[in-house]
Design an enzyme around this catalytic site. Sequence first.
Site, PDB file in Angstrom:
ATOM      1  N   GLU B  47       0.792  -1.226   0.000  1.00 24.48           N
ATOM      2  CA  GLU B  47       0.000   0.000   0.000  1.00 24.48           C
ATOM      3  C   GLU B  47       0.829   1.283   0.000  1.00 24.48           C
ATOM      4  O   GLU B  47       0.282   2.360  -0.196  1.00 24.48           O
ATOM      5  CB  GLU B  47      -1.008   0.000   1.154  1.00 24.48           C
ATOM      6  CG  GLU B  47      -0.425  -0.097   2.544  1.00 24.48           C
ATOM      7  CD  GLU B  47      -0.376  -1.532   3.060  1.00 24.48           C
ATOM      8  OE1 GLU B  47      -0.280  -2.456   2.231  1.00 24.48           O
ATOM      9  OE2 GLU B  47      -0.423  -1.713   4.297  1.00 24.48           O
ATOM     10  N   ASN B  48       2.138   1.181   0.194  1.00 28.40           N
ATOM     11  CA  ASN B  48       2.963   2.384   0.077  1.00 28.40           C
ATOM     12  C   ASN B  48       3.237   2.747  -1.386  1.00 28.40           C
ATOM     13  O   ASN B  48       4.019   3.653  -1.664  1.00 28.40           O
ATOM     14  CB  ASN B  48       4.276   2.230   0.843  1.00 28.40           C
ATOM     15  CG  ASN B  48       5.072   1.025   0.421  1.00 28.40           C
ATOM     16  OD1 ASN B  48       4.510  -0.035   0.139  1.00 28.40           O
ATOM     17  ND2 ASN B  48       6.370   1.159   0.347  1.00 28.40           N
TER      18      ASN B  48
END
Lengths: 235, 216
Positions: B47-48
């Site tokens: 998710e980064n």
Amino acid sequence: MVEKVYADAASALDGLLFDGMTLAAGGFGLCGIPETLIDEIARSAVRDLTIISNNAGVDDYGLGLLLRSKQVSKMISSYVGENKEFERQYLSGELELEFNPQGTLAERIRAGGAGIPAFFTQTGARTLVSEGKEERLFDGKPYILETSLRADVALVKAWKGDTHGNLVFRKSARNFNPVVAACGKVTVAEVEEIVPVGTLDPDQVHTSGIYVQRLILAAKNEKRIEKRTTREGAA
Amino acid sequence: MPWTREELAARAAAELRDGYFVNLGIGIPTLVANYIAPGVDVTLQSENGMLGLGPFPTESQVDADIINAGKQTITELDRTSYVSSAESFAMIRGGHIDLSVLGAMEVAENGDLANWMVPGRMIKGPGGAMDLVSGVRRIIVLMDHRAKDGTPKFRRRCSLPLTGANVVDLLITDMAMFERPDRQSPFMLREVAPGVSLEELRAATEADFLIQGAFA
């Protein structure tokens, strides 16, 4: 042409800082954080800061420095697990904390820069996060109203920037930086390399110069690694 | 013999299908990547803002700008692409990720999940977990069947603040595997760890679940 390139962090931040202001900082963990600019704010006398940032650094690096110097009164974040001083100040009531689901935080910042005052999201509906927020059903599913975020000053880190402020990020150091760049009333970027206009491929610019008012060559590119994980074997 | 962490990860990996885009949570879920079957082509999302996660780097490959959401150094693949955090969560919230594997403190029989805070203790924050459970199409939870003090973690209702309401599709613990075909249905017992009796399982579980077929 407006001169955007400043000599150093002190001159780039000159006249922008005031007590009680809201800062936004790019980065995820310690990756892609504006470390030169954060160091300069730690040297300044500004205090009572509200900081919008996914994480809060570690005790002796990144935003942890501003916590250590007690310059922060509120953090708007999604995950702050790696910082002991943060924990101490939070538990003693010195520091206010507003938790956001990470995607909601990213979208609130994006919306701020994009002129959207609020939006509905399914994330966090009917959890603690939804308390006090308007709920509405779409196709029978609950969504909650989240408001956008803007900052007085936004701080970002990029790999390359040209003298017009066009930025290119590198790999996963991009993370929050593009949305943070757009949410600032004034945005200051530190870059690993400043290049002349015309040298970046216009198709490969990640953040357009319209979002960047001031630019410096980063004095610090420590890029500390939070969890160095490796495997055996030849490269 | 209850299942080990590695066996839990392997069981979750067996749920991955060719062509899936998958987000693995921190901890035991990260191990799932080690058990993906040959011939099953899966693209891992972090998710980064990284899509297409490679293995951990060798010492000479370490690059501070290539990390996963657990802040671990990793490597790229030929297919890798990077996006901003906002775009990454658009993928997640928008239903483009097929499956996510997460850890949990508690799961309830109605599919509620609690995995982000214990009131009164220092809270680290929800990170991306709430977004993942709200947007990813199928959610697998891996957890110990009981807390360290023996309390059942698969419960009638979660006692801890929720990460998401009615979001869990498949629950794999060290004692058993529970699944439901859709989010209106109750959980059904699918598999029991070797040497674990149905009586032991019932005693260690607060939630109601259906028992059919070979277990009945």
